[in-house]
Motif scaffolding. Structure first.
Motif, mmCIF file in Angstrom:
data_model
loop_
_atom_site.group_PDB
_atom_site.id
_atom_site.type_symbol
_atom_site.label_atom_id
_atom_site.label_comp_id
_atom_site.label_asym_id
_atom_site.label_seq_id
_atom_site.Cartn_x
_atom_site.Cartn_y
_atom_site.Cartn_z
ATOM 1 N N VAL A 1 25.479 40.009 15.873
ATOM 2 C CA VAL A 1 24.036 40.136 15.680
ATOM 3 C C VAL A 1 23.639 39.179 14.556
ATOM 4 O O VAL A 1 24.433 38.880 13.672
ATOM 5 C CB VAL A 1 23.587 41.583 15.349
ATOM 6 N N SER A 2 22.401 38.723 14.618
ATOM 7 C CA SER A 2 21.908 37.797 13.602
ATOM 8 C C SER A 2 21.348 38.563 12.405
ATOM 9 O O SER A 2 20.986 39.743 12.532
ATOM 10 C CB SER A 2 20.823 36.901 14.202
ATOM 11 N N PRO A 3 21.242 37.910 11.252
ATOM 12 C CA PRO A 3 20.587 38.544 10.108
ATOM 13 C C PRO A 3 19.153 38.990 10.447
ATOM 14 O O PRO A 3 18.705 40.028 9.963
ATOM 15 C CB PRO A 3 20.606 37.455 9.029
ATOM 16 N N ALA A 4 18.459 38.232 11.308
ATOM 17 C CA ALA A 4 17.100 38.619 11.701
ATOM 18 C C ALA A 4 17.129 39.932 12.499
ATOM 19 O O ALA A 4 16.206 40.744 12.392
ATOM 20 C CB ALA A 4 16.439 37.503 12.519
ATOM 21 N N PHE A 5 18.179 40.168 13.285
ATOM 22 C CA PHE A 5 18.350 41.444 13.988
ATOM 23 C C PHE A 5 18.460 42.569 12.964
ATOM 24 O O PHE A 5 17.829 43.616 13.105
ATOM 25 C CB PHE A 5 19.603 41.392 14.876
ATOM 26 N N THR B 1 15.879 45.727 12.678
ATOM 27 C CA THR B 1 16.334 47.063 13.047
ATOM 28 C C THR B 1 16.824 47.910 11.869
ATOM 29 O O THR B 1 16.902 49.133 11.991
ATOM 30 C CB THR B 1 17.477 46.984 14.070
ATOM 31 N N GLY B 2 17.190 47.264 10.774
ATOM 32 C CA GLY B 2 17.774 47.989 9.650
ATOM 33 C C GLY B 2 19.271 48.216 9.806
ATOM 34 O O GLY B 2 19.932 48.713 8.908
ATOM 35 N N TYR B 3 19.822 47.851 10.961
ATOM 36 C CA TYR B 3 21.255 48.021 11.208
ATOM 37 C C TYR B 3 22.002 46.760 10.785
ATOM 38 O O TYR B 3 21.643 45.656 11.190
ATOM 39 C CB TYR B 3 21.534 48.276 12.694
ATOM 40 N N GLU B 4 23.046 46.941 10.005
ATOM 41 C CA GLU B 4 23.919 45.845 9.612
ATOM 42 C C GLU B 4 24.951 45.628 10.722
ATOM 43 O O GLU B 4 25.188 46.537 11.534
ATOM 44 C CB GLU B 4 24.621 46.168 8.286
ATOM 45 N N PRO B 5 25.570 44.448 10.774
ATOM 46 C CA PRO B 5 26.564 44.200 11.829
ATOM 47 C C PRO B 5 27.626 45.294 11.926
ATOM 48 O O PRO B 5 27.980 45.725 13.026
ATOM 49 C CB PRO B 5 27.177 42.853 11.433
#
Length: 185
Positions: free
Chosen positions: A34-38, A42-46
């Protein structure tokens, strides 16, 4: 698994201003990147989502029509892409309407290796913001194609322009209003 991804693709995700996710085309379509923009969206970290299916963003939202469109895309290998608004939830539980775009990434031999996805919050956006997102996504796909190609990956399908951005925004607002209204007693 993200270490198996081509370095240029991983770097591309890191630098993208658009919320992006990459899932395995196999099994339960678990996220691999997932990208940092994701994460900002979403508030979810990789570490919260990699290895899990992105449906975790839906929680208990009905999403009947969007889920049907997504199932059709996932079960029809000949369908190059799908775009649909879907109710998602941020990590903190805040709902938003995600304009989800998904496309297959195939290896040179034609095998679907990954599912590429882009997310955009249309819940409270204006049509001009959606038009800007469309431009950014078109540019993102334009830059992704040669990077993927250099790694032996083919981006399937092309982004179709939204015929009526205002209609998508209105649909998103209705979906969100339905979520925020108390159920009929």
């Amino acid at each position: 698994m993200s270490s198996e991804l081509p370095k240029a693709l991983r770097e591309y995700f890191e630098q993208s201003r658009v919320a992006l996710a990459l899932a395995s085309a196999e099994g339960d379509n678990h996220l691999v990147l997932v990208s940092p923009a994701f994460s900002r969206l979403t508030g979810y970290e990789p570490e919260d989502v990699v290895g899990r299916n992105c449906r975790l963003l839906q929680r208990d939202a009905a999403n009947v029509e969007p889920r049907a469109r997504l199932r059709e895309f996932l079960t029809r290998p000949s369908q190059p892409n799908v775009r649909t608004p879907i109710v998602n939830f941020r990590k903190d539980g805040t709902p938003f309407v995600n304009l989800l775009y998904m496309s297959r990434l195939r290896s040179i031999d034609g095998k679907a290796s990954y599912i590429f996805a882009s997310q955009f919050d249309v819940s409270r956006s204006q049509p001009e913001m959606l038009a800007e997102y469309d431009e950014q996504l078109t540019a993102t796909l334009g830059r992704l194609v040669p990077i993927a190609s250099d790694a032996g990956i083919v981006v399937e399908g092309t982004l179709l322009t939204i015929a009526n951005s205002a209609a998508i925004v209105a649909q998103a607002k209705m979906m969100l209003a339905g979520l925020e209204s108390p159920p009929d007693a």
